[in-house]
Design a protein around this motif. Sequence first.
Motif, PDB file in Angstrom:
ATOM      1  N   THR A 167      17.636   5.536  -8.554  1.00 45.79           N
ATOM      2  CA  THR A 167      16.478   4.655  -8.755  1.00 45.79           C
ATOM      3  C   THR A 167      16.580   3.928 -10.092  1.00 45.79           C
ATOM      4  OG1 THR A 167      15.270   6.531  -9.697  1.00 45.79           O
ATOM      5  CG2 THR A 167      14.939   6.083  -7.344  1.00 45.79           C
ATOM      6  N   PRO A 168      17.510   2.993 -10.250  1.00 45.74           N
ATOM      7  CA  PRO A 168      17.664   2.303 -11.538  1.00 45.74           C
ATOM      8  C   PRO A 168      16.674   1.149 -11.696  1.00 45.74           C
ATOM      9  CG  PRO A 168      19.315   1.515 -10.017  1.00 45.74           C
ATOM     10  CD  PRO A 168      18.533   2.583  -9.280  1.00 45.74           C
ATOM     11  N   TRP A 169      15.392   1.491 -11.690  1.00 43.47           N
ATOM     12  CA  TRP A 169      14.346   0.462 -11.679  1.00 43.47           C
ATOM     13  C   TRP A 169      13.473   0.517 -12.919  1.00 43.47           C
ATOM     14  CZ3 TRP A 169      13.094   3.050  -6.452  1.00 43.47           C
ATOM     15  CH2 TRP A 169      14.135   2.795  -5.544  1.00 43.47           C
ATOM     16  N   GLU A 326       7.458   4.188  -8.159  1.00 39.39           N
ATOM     17  CA  GLU A 326       8.387   4.165  -7.035  1.00 39.39           C
ATOM     18  C   GLU A 326       9.559   5.102  -7.294  1.00 39.39           C
ATOM     19  OE1 GLU A 326       8.095  -0.345  -5.201  1.00 39.39           O
ATOM     20  OE2 GLU A 326       9.443   0.008  -6.889  1.00 39.39           O
ATOM     21  N   MET A 327      10.026   5.150  -8.538  1.00 40.89           N
ATOM     22  CA  MET A 327      11.173   5.995  -8.863  1.00 40.89           C
ATOM     23  C   MET A 327      10.867   7.459  -8.574  1.00 40.89           C
ATOM     24  SD  MET A 327      12.883   4.367 -12.315  1.00 40.89           S
ATOM     25  CE  MET A 327      11.411   4.564 -13.320  1.00 40.89           C
ATOM     26  N   GLY A 353      -0.648  10.545  -0.374  1.00 37.31           N
ATOM     27  CA  GLY A 353      -0.783   9.169   0.080  1.00 37.31           C
ATOM     28  C   GLY A 353       0.226   8.224  -0.542  1.00 37.31           C
ATOM     29  N   ASN A 354       1.299   8.764  -1.137  1.00 40.22           N
ATOM     30  CA  ASN A 354       2.273   7.906  -1.811  1.00 40.22           C
ATOM     31  C   ASN A 354       3.025   6.994  -0.853  1.00 40.22           C
ATOM     32  OD1 ASN A 354       1.701   8.886  -4.412  1.00 40.22           O
ATOM     33  ND2 ASN A 354       3.063  10.634  -4.140  1.00 40.22           N
ATOM     34  N   SER A 355       3.319   7.485   0.357  1.00 43.57           N
ATOM     35  CA  SER A 355       4.047   6.662   1.322  1.00 43.57           C
ATOM     36  C   SER A 355       3.196   5.488   1.787  1.00 43.57           C
ATOM     37  CB  SER A 355       4.485   7.512   2.521  1.00 43.57           C
ATOM     38  OG  SER A 355       5.404   8.503   2.133  1.00 43.57           O
ATOM     39  N   VAL A 361      10.416   5.395   1.791  1.00 45.86           N
ATOM     40  CA  VAL A 361      11.532   5.306   0.850  1.00 45.86           C
ATOM     41  C   VAL A 361      12.644   4.406   1.371  1.00 45.86           C
ATOM     42  CG1 VAL A 361      11.051   7.528  -0.232  1.00 45.86           C
ATOM     43  CG2 VAL A 361      12.572   7.435   1.768  1.00 45.86           C
ATOM     44  N   THR A 362      12.717   4.211   2.678  1.00 44.17           N
ATOM     45  CA  THR A 362      13.719   3.312   3.233  1.00 44.17           C
ATOM     46  C   THR A 362      13.347   1.846   3.043  1.00 44.17           C
ATOM     47  OG1 THR A 362      12.620   3.766   5.351  1.00 44.17           O
ATOM     48  CG2 THR A 362      14.720   4.854   4.949  1.00 44.17           C
ATOM     49  N   ASP A 363      12.105   1.583   2.657  1.00 39.55           N
ATOM     50  CA  ASP A 363      11.655   0.203   2.459  1.00 39.55           C
ATOM     51  C   ASP A 363      11.545  -0.194   0.992  1.00 39.55           C
ATOM     52  OD1 ASP A 363      11.437  -0.306   5.169  1.00 39.55           O
ATOM     53  OD2 ASP A 363       9.370   0.410   5.287  1.00 39.55           O
TER      54      ASP A 363
END
Length: 507
Positions: A167-169, A326-327, A353-355, A361-363
Amino acid sequence: MIGGLNGGGDPAMFDDFMPAKRELRPHQIEAINGLRQSFGKGLKRVILQAPTGFGKTLTTAKIIESALAKGKRVLFTVPRIALIDQAVNEFEREGVDHIGVIQASHPRTDATAPVQVATFQSLGRRLEAVRRPFDLVIIDECHEAHKVGFQLMSMWPDTHFVGLSATPWTKGLAIHWQGLVIAATIGDLIERDYLSKFTVFAPHVPDLSGVRSRAGEYVDDDLVGVMGENKIVANVVNTWLEKGEGRPTLVFGINRAHAAQLQAEFERAGVSAGYVDCDTDRMEMAKLERDFRSGEIKVACSVRKLTTGIDWPVGCIIDAAPTRSEMLHVQKIGRGLRINPGTETCIILDHAGNSLRLGLVTDIYHDVLDDGKMSDADRKKPKAEKLPKPCTNCGVLHTGPVCPACGHVKMLARINEGEGELVEIGAGKAKTYSRAEKQNFWSMALWVDDERGKGGRLAKGLYKGKFGVWPRDLRDSRKAPDFEFMSYEKSRRIAYAKRMEKERGTK
């Protein structure tokens, strides 16, 4: 996919990598080729985005072997001391030997070794002593953006740096790093059967309207006030009993008290559970892992500790810690996506409720490094289009116009806030059951029914609750129930008791 600048450079470090014990997979070859091309363009500092299960160790070992073959010196950094020995052992299994460790009093200290493993904490205390630059520096979990890493870049401008991260964000990474190589995404590896397919169940969005934010993240004390309520903690356990299938499970809590509260609730329900936090020492961690792998502990409750750096056979993730990151969201779910014997699929119970709030995570995808100039509003625009919505027909949450499970055309739907049943979300078909699975369940239901003297009523009710239909054309055979069945049966008893209590309260 490669992002970077043009120019000349020395790509030889990544050419002609030596054969190893394990064969490289296509995405790993693409990763090495992508790095070689980036360095060939004159870049010195390039990040390799590698999802959980990518095969980072083997890929890194190949890069190191190639550098050693050309007489280069290599420094590999890990974010925590606990990962030092793990890195050394993994590299040695891949054929990389003569490794030294930069850490006080470590038995593997050897300044003559061409490969050195260290933490930034250890390096920070020894920067003055590290006179001779390394030819290649590989920074694991580079999204953590340690100051010492940036100091090394400044001290050694001619050194090649490779950053590794799923997750290099992190905001501002592009200020220090020049390029990004994405050889595969989570979705790519799932499609190629290198990562587990997953199903997400999510409750209605928890009410976070009164939760404050600080430095871009929710305030823990406020979150505990929402997620630490007894009814929510009890619901976490009951949901696992119903849907967790007795799988080896990681639980992510908000803070120590919350994680310990979750552990205690599992123990009260008769489910063996462990606890881990940042103060858990190496011996305790090793014992917890042994117990988890053996099945002596079914559930491991933690506070951030298990989000990176572990490769346990996880078949279920319980996320009870809302986040705006998101990371962190992707790192947590990633712990359950490795394929191990018995954990070829993953169940995610997202009580936070994070999703629903951040996306599946695929999106979640970014193909450029953040330069620190992008506004929060701009950063949110791409993912807003990919937030999943529940199918109004079957409850499966998806991002396209047509439900992949039932074919229903998506209609605008309102998600009410508050407590409620979990709904299934995710890309892919809804779970189906074979005749053998139904017969197995029915046989165990009959066994329990006989033990409790219910005359068949309990067995039929359990079957209808599980499959949505009454039992038909099944053998009248009995079988002693397994742990998964008894967990489900217990969850139904708890749910029934709650309904009765609610009905008595309304009279």
